[in-house]
Write a protein that holds these residues in place. Structure first.
Motif, PDB file in Angstrom:
ATOM      1  N   LEU A  28     -13.911 -19.653  11.076  1.00 27.69           N
ATOM      2  CA  LEU A  28     -12.790 -20.554  11.333  1.00 27.69           C
ATOM      3  C   LEU A  28     -11.756 -20.491  10.203  1.00 27.69           C
ATOM      4  O   LEU A  28     -10.548 -20.550  10.453  1.00 27.69           O
ATOM      5  CB  LEU A  28     -13.284 -21.987  11.541  1.00 27.69           C
ATOM      6  N   CYS A  29     -12.229 -20.361   8.969  1.00 28.80           N
ATOM      7  CA  CYS A  29     -11.318 -20.204   7.821  1.00 28.80           C
ATOM      8  C   CYS A  29     -10.556 -18.891   7.911  1.00 28.80           C
ATOM      9  O   CYS A  29      -9.334 -18.860   7.718  1.00 28.80           O
ATOM     10  CB  CYS A  29     -12.091 -20.240   6.505  1.00 28.80           C
ATOM     11  N   ASP A  30     -11.276 -17.814   8.195  1.00 26.83           N
ATOM     12  CA  ASP A  30     -10.637 -16.495   8.309  1.00 26.83           C
ATOM     13  C   ASP A  30      -9.592 -16.469   9.422  1.00 26.83           C
ATOM     14  O   ASP A  30      -8.589 -15.761   9.320  1.00 26.83           O
ATOM     15  CB  ASP A  30     -11.680 -15.406   8.552  1.00 26.83           C
ATOM     16  N   ALA A  31      -9.820 -17.250  10.476  1.00 24.15           N
ATOM     17  CA  ALA A  31      -8.869 -17.329  11.585  1.00 24.15           C
ATOM     18  C   ALA A  31      -7.711 -18.262  11.251  1.00 24.15           C
ATOM     19  O   ALA A  31      -6.752 -18.361  12.025  1.00 24.15           O
ATOM     20  CB  ALA A  31      -9.579 -17.796  12.849  1.00 24.15           C
ATOM     21  N   GLY A  32      -7.792 -18.954  10.129  1.00 31.69           N
ATOM     22  CA  GLY A  32      -6.734 -19.858   9.707  1.00 31.69           C
ATOM     23  C   GLY A  32      -6.773 -21.219  10.374  1.00 31.69           C
ATOM     24  O   GLY A  32      -5.821 -21.987  10.281  1.00 31.69           O
ATOM     25  N   LEU A  33      -7.868 -21.528  11.053  1.00 29.13           N
ATOM     26  CA  LEU A  33      -7.973 -22.798  11.767  1.00 29.13           C
ATOM     27  C   LEU A  33      -8.407 -23.955  10.881  1.00 29.13           C
ATOM     28  O   LEU A  33      -8.084 -25.110  11.170  1.00 29.13           O
ATOM     29  CB  LEU A  33      -8.947 -22.653  12.940  1.00 29.13           C
ATOM     30  N   VAL A  34      -9.170 -23.657   9.838  1.00 26.17           N
ATOM     31  CA  VAL A  34      -9.608 -24.694   8.905  1.00 26.17           C
ATOM     32  C   VAL A  34      -9.339 -24.242   7.482  1.00 26.17           C
ATOM     33  O   VAL A  34      -9.176 -23.055   7.206  1.00 26.17           O
ATOM     34  CB  VAL A  34     -11.115 -25.057   9.069  1.00 26.17           C
ATOM     35  N   GLU A  35      -9.275 -25.205   6.597  1.00 27.08           N
ATOM     36  CA  GLU A  35      -9.149 -24.901   5.169  1.00 27.08           C
ATOM     37  C   GLU A  35     -10.251 -25.644   4.444  1.00 27.08           C
ATOM     38  O   GLU A  35     -10.784 -26.632   4.944  1.00 27.08           O
ATOM     39  CB  GLU A  35      -7.774 -25.281   4.634  1.00 27.08           C
ATOM     40  N   VAL A  36     -10.586 -25.138   3.282  1.00 25.09           N
ATOM     41  CA  VAL A  36     -11.683 -25.710   2.512  1.00 25.09           C
ATOM     42  C   VAL A  36     -11.180 -26.137   1.139  1.00 25.09           C
ATOM     43  O   VAL A  36     -10.320 -25.486   0.554  1.00 25.09           O
ATOM     44  CB  VAL A  36     -12.858 -24.704   2.383  1.00 25.09           C
ATOM     45  N   HIS A  37     -11.711 -27.273   0.672  1.00 19.77           N
ATOM     46  CA  HIS A  37     -11.400 -27.783  -0.658  1.00 19.77           C
ATOM     47  C   HIS A  37     -12.716 -28.089  -1.356  1.00 19.77           C
ATOM     48  O   HIS A  37     -13.605 -28.704  -0.758  1.00 19.77           O
ATOM     49  CB  HIS A  37     -10.560 -29.064  -0.583  1.00 19.77           C
ATOM     50  N   ALA A  38     -12.807 -27.674  -2.601  1.00 26.18           N
ATOM     51  CA  ALA A  38     -14.002 -27.977  -3.385  1.00 26.18           C
ATOM     52  C   ALA A  38     -13.826 -29.343  -4.040  1.00 26.18           C
ATOM     53  O   ALA A  38     -12.809 -29.616  -4.669  1.00 26.18           O
ATOM     54  CB  ALA A  38     -14.219 -26.912  -4.448  1.00 26.18           C
ATOM     55  N   VAL A  39     -14.816 -30.196  -3.818  1.00 25.07           N
ATOM     56  CA  VAL A  39     -14.843 -31.514  -4.439  1.00 25.07           C
ATOM     57  C   VAL A  39     -16.207 -31.626  -5.122  1.00 25.07           C
ATOM     58  O   VAL A  39     -17.234 -31.739  -4.460  1.00 25.07           O
ATOM     59  CB  VAL A  39     -14.670 -32.649  -3.402  1.00 25.07           C
ATOM     60  N   ALA A  40     -16.168 -31.531  -6.458  1.00 26.56           N
ATOM     61  CA  ALA A  40     -17.406 -31.473  -7.253  1.00 26.56           C
ATOM     62  C   ALA A  40     -18.209 -30.274  -6.765  1.00 26.56           C
ATOM     63  O   ALA A  40     -17.715 -29.160  -6.767  1.00 26.56           O
ATOM     64  CB  ALA A  40     -18.169 -32.780  -7.181  1.00 26.56           C
ATOM     65  N   ASN A  41     -19.430 -30.504  -6.300  1.00 22.99           N
ATOM     66  CA  ASN A  41     -20.251 -29.375  -5.834  1.00 22.99           C
ATOM     67  C   ASN A  41     -20.264 -29.276  -4.306  1.00 22.99           C
ATOM     68  O   ASN A  41     -21.075 -28.558  -3.739  1.00 22.99           O
ATOM     69  CB  ASN A  41     -21.684 -29.501  -6.368  1.00 22.99           C
ATOM     70  N   THR A  48      -1.101 -25.965  11.764  1.00 23.30           N
ATOM     71  CA  THR A  48      -0.184 -24.904  12.198  1.00 23.30           C
ATOM     72  C   THR A  48      -0.722 -24.053  13.343  1.00 23.30           C
ATOM     73  O   THR A  48      -0.017 -23.862  14.336  1.00 23.30           O
ATOM     74  CB  THR A  48       0.215 -24.014  10.997  1.00 23.30           C
ATOM     75  N   PRO A  49      -1.949 -23.522  13.275  1.00 23.61           N
ATOM     76  CA  PRO A  49      -2.416 -22.689  14.393  1.00 23.61           C
ATOM     77  C   PRO A  49      -2.493 -23.462  15.708  1.00 23.61           C
ATOM     78  O   PRO A  49      -2.263 -22.903  16.779  1.00 23.61           O
ATOM     79  CB  PRO A  49      -3.801 -22.216  13.966  1.00 23.61           C
ATOM     80  N   PHE A  50      -2.804 -24.749  15.630  1.00 26.85           N
ATOM     81  CA  PHE A  50      -2.902 -25.553  16.843  1.00 26.85           C
ATOM     82  C   PHE A  50      -1.519 -25.847  17.413  1.00 26.85           C
ATOM     83  O   PHE A  50      -1.344 -25.906  18.631  1.00 26.85           O
ATOM     84  CB  PHE A  50      -3.699 -26.829  16.571  1.00 26.85           C
TER      85      PHE A  50
END
Length: 111
Positions: A48-61, A70-72
């Protein structure tokens, strides 16, 4: 757009997108809600990330995933052209059904 459709074609990934509509979730939360193991969930989220549908954020561990709008929006714009066609066809069907109703004679008037 093909990447979007390919990513969403897999049922578990579509379920993940449905879950993320309610707000950001960690990998563990997604896995728990879908009854999947964490490595399997991570693989789906990576697609899903590679397709640009979701993004990820690191919060602590923890890694928190959320939908990217945008894609939607692009998908909605593409579907809009089909909505116009469907609306026109439904309007014609409504007109046809009304015409049939007008031609129909009620059973009491057949004497």
């Amino acid at each position: 757009m093909n990447t979007t459709f390919s990513a969403l074609a897999e049922p578990n990934r579509l379920l993940i997108v449905e879950l993320l509509r309610n707000g950001p979730l960690s990998v563990g939360e997604v896995a728990e809600q879908l009854g999947l193991n964490q490595p399997q969930t991570s693989k789906h989220l990576r697609v899903l990330c590679d397709a640009g549908l979701v993004e990820v954020h690191a919060v602590a561990n923890r890694r928190i995933y959320k939908l990217r709008p945008t894609p939607f929006k692009e998908l909605d714009t593409w579907l809009e052209s089909y909505r116009r066609v469907w609306d026109e066809r439904f309007d014609r069907l409504d007109d046809y059904l009304l015409e049939l109703q007008r031609k129909e004679v009620p059973p009491d008037d057949k004497q």
